[in-house]
Design an enzyme around this catalytic site. Structure first.
Site, PDB file in Angstrom:
ATOM      1  N   GLU A  36      -3.944  36.841  29.664  1.00  0.00           N
ATOM      2  CA  GLU A  36      -4.118  36.523  28.073  1.00  0.00           C
ATOM      3  C   GLU A  36      -2.873  36.439  27.675  1.00  0.00           C
ATOM      4  O   GLU A  36      -2.490  35.561  26.661  1.00  0.00           O
ATOM      5  CB  GLU A  36      -5.203  37.300  27.444  1.00  0.00           C
ATOM      6  N   TYR A 119      -6.826  37.810  18.380  1.00  0.00           N
ATOM      7  CA  TYR A 119      -7.241  36.965  19.355  1.00  0.00           C
ATOM      8  C   TYR A 119      -7.332  37.691  20.795  1.00  0.00           C
ATOM      9  O   TYR A 119      -8.589  37.616  21.511  1.00  0.00           O
ATOM     10  CB  TYR A 119      -6.295  35.645  19.659  1.00  0.00           C
ATOM     11  N   ASP A 137      -8.636  30.849  19.326  1.00  0.00           N
ATOM     12  CA  ASP A 137      -7.159  30.449  19.114  1.00  0.00           C
ATOM     13  C   ASP A 137      -7.202  29.282  18.841  1.00  0.00           C
ATOM     14  O   ASP A 137      -8.160  28.857  18.057  1.00  0.00           O
ATOM     15  CB  ASP A 137      -6.777  30.864  20.827  1.00  0.00           C
TER      16      ASP A 137
END
Length: 362
Positions: A36, A119, A137
DNA sequence: CAGACGTGGCC
DNA sequence: TGGCCAAGTCT
């Protein structure tokens, strides 16, 4: 929009069309976190190679916590936004020291780690721990700006809040991580800038599709203009070695290495600029001997034309004084590989290698 | 909150 | 080619 049908249609599509990304096989927290962070502002296709190399080098969080920043930046070289890498090192140290080496499992704690925002905390919470948290996102915003046919700017506070609320109402408690990834996957593969509505699994739920306004969504702010700048850099050769320096913190590319250089000022020739920069940055008088090449690259809003010169000392040898760097020195060309350079300087190194510049240094 | 922070790929 | 854009965060 029928929430149940929407989620069902989307997950069916994802099960059949989701990409086989390496961390999806076993979404444990460390792997999800690494993927991520790497994926922030970066296309997935570019992430995969970096991810594999990273996991080989730093297979778990305690290995990462023990790594040198120098090595972490080298693994990140070329990915950009290098504070992500430095923050990962800090976060790993925090997990070892504060949480006994166990990656935190609570949204708020995850978000408190450096480099982890709303996020990313939502993504890790849902993908690694199955928590029903939204992960909104740019993909998610684009998809819902169309599904809801939003006329308001979707990046604004109110627009984003609206999307978050809708996402929360759609997350299936048993497949939160898959749902979040499915929306992003849809945004990346189908509901992209040039949308492929004919292949969309939720076309029947899309208000913009029905109103024929898909191409007017999302409503985005006016983009920043790019600024063109001319720069110089000098590769100073002395005794078969080359001068490099490490950039200061709180500057662009902190912790990365480079050849000294800078902007060309008004009324200056590139050669004069190289000589001036060498005097200012390392207090050495040099002579730009030969133009090597011109490298163009972009960073954030700048488009840089970098004129590159091979340089010789114009004085008896003396130690450089690093006024604009934390450290530096002369190194053999073959060890330039071991240092992390910004993309423009890395391209210069590659060019010099391919043009066999390093074969004839003396 | 606007601006900084990187880079390569796409059309 | 030049501008746009990509699984954002921090200050």
């Amino acid at each position: 929009m029928d929430e149940i049908t929407f989620t069902h249609d989307l997950l069916d599509w994802y099960d059949a069309n989701g990409r086989d990304l390496p961390w999806r096989q076993n979404p444990e927290p460390y792997a999800v976190w690494v993927s991520e962070i790497m994926a922030q502002q970066t296309q997935m296709d570019r992430v995969v190679g970096y991810y594999s190399r990273w996991m080989e080098r730093f297979p778990d969080i305690s290995t990462l916590a023990r790594a040198r920043e120098e090595d972490v930046l080298k693994m990140w070289e070329g990915l950009g936004y290098y504070s992500r890498a430095r923050n990962m090192l800090k976060a790993a140290e925090t997990v070892i020291q504060e949480y006994g080496g166990v990656f935190p499992a609570e949204f708020k704690t995850i978000q408190s780690l450096p480099g982890v925002g709303e996020y990313t905390a939502g993504a890790i919470s849902s993908i690694a721990y199955g928590l029903p948290e939204p992960a909104v996102d740019a993909n998610v915003l684009r998809v819902f700006s169309r599904v809801l046919d939003m006329e308001e700017p979707v990046r604004g506070k109110s627009g984003k809040g609206r999307v978050e609320k809708v996402v929360c109402s759609l997350i299936p408690p048993d497949r939160a991580g898959d749902f979040n990834q499915a929306i992003m996957e849809l945004g990346a593969l189908i509901c992209s800038k040039r949308p492929k509505c004919d292949r969309c699994p939720v076309q029947g739920h899309c208000k913009a599709y029905m109103a024929n306004t898909v191409h007017q969504r999302p409503v985005l702010p006016a983009p920043q203009k790019t600024i063109r700048i001319n720069m110089v850099t000098g590769v100073l050769v002395h005794d078969g070695k080359i001068l490099i320096q490490k950039r200061k913190p709180d500057d662009v590319w902190p912790g990365l290495w480079e050849f000294p250089g800078g902007s060309i000022e008004a009324g200056e020739t590139p050669q004069q600029a190289v000589a001036r920069e060498y005097m200012e940055e390392v207090e050495l008088s040099i002579m730009p001997e030969k133009k090597i090449t011109t490298v163009t690259y972009t960073y954030t809003k700048y488009r840089v034309t970098m004129h590159c010169y091979l340089c010789r000392l114009d004085q008896a040898y003396r130690e450089p004084v690093f006024n604009e760097a934390v450290e530096g020195g002369f190194v053999l060309p073959e060890v330039l590989e071991e240092y992390a350079f910004p993309a423009g300087h890395r391209r210069l190194v590659e060019y010099m290698k391919s043009a066999e510049y390093f074969d004839t240094l003396s």
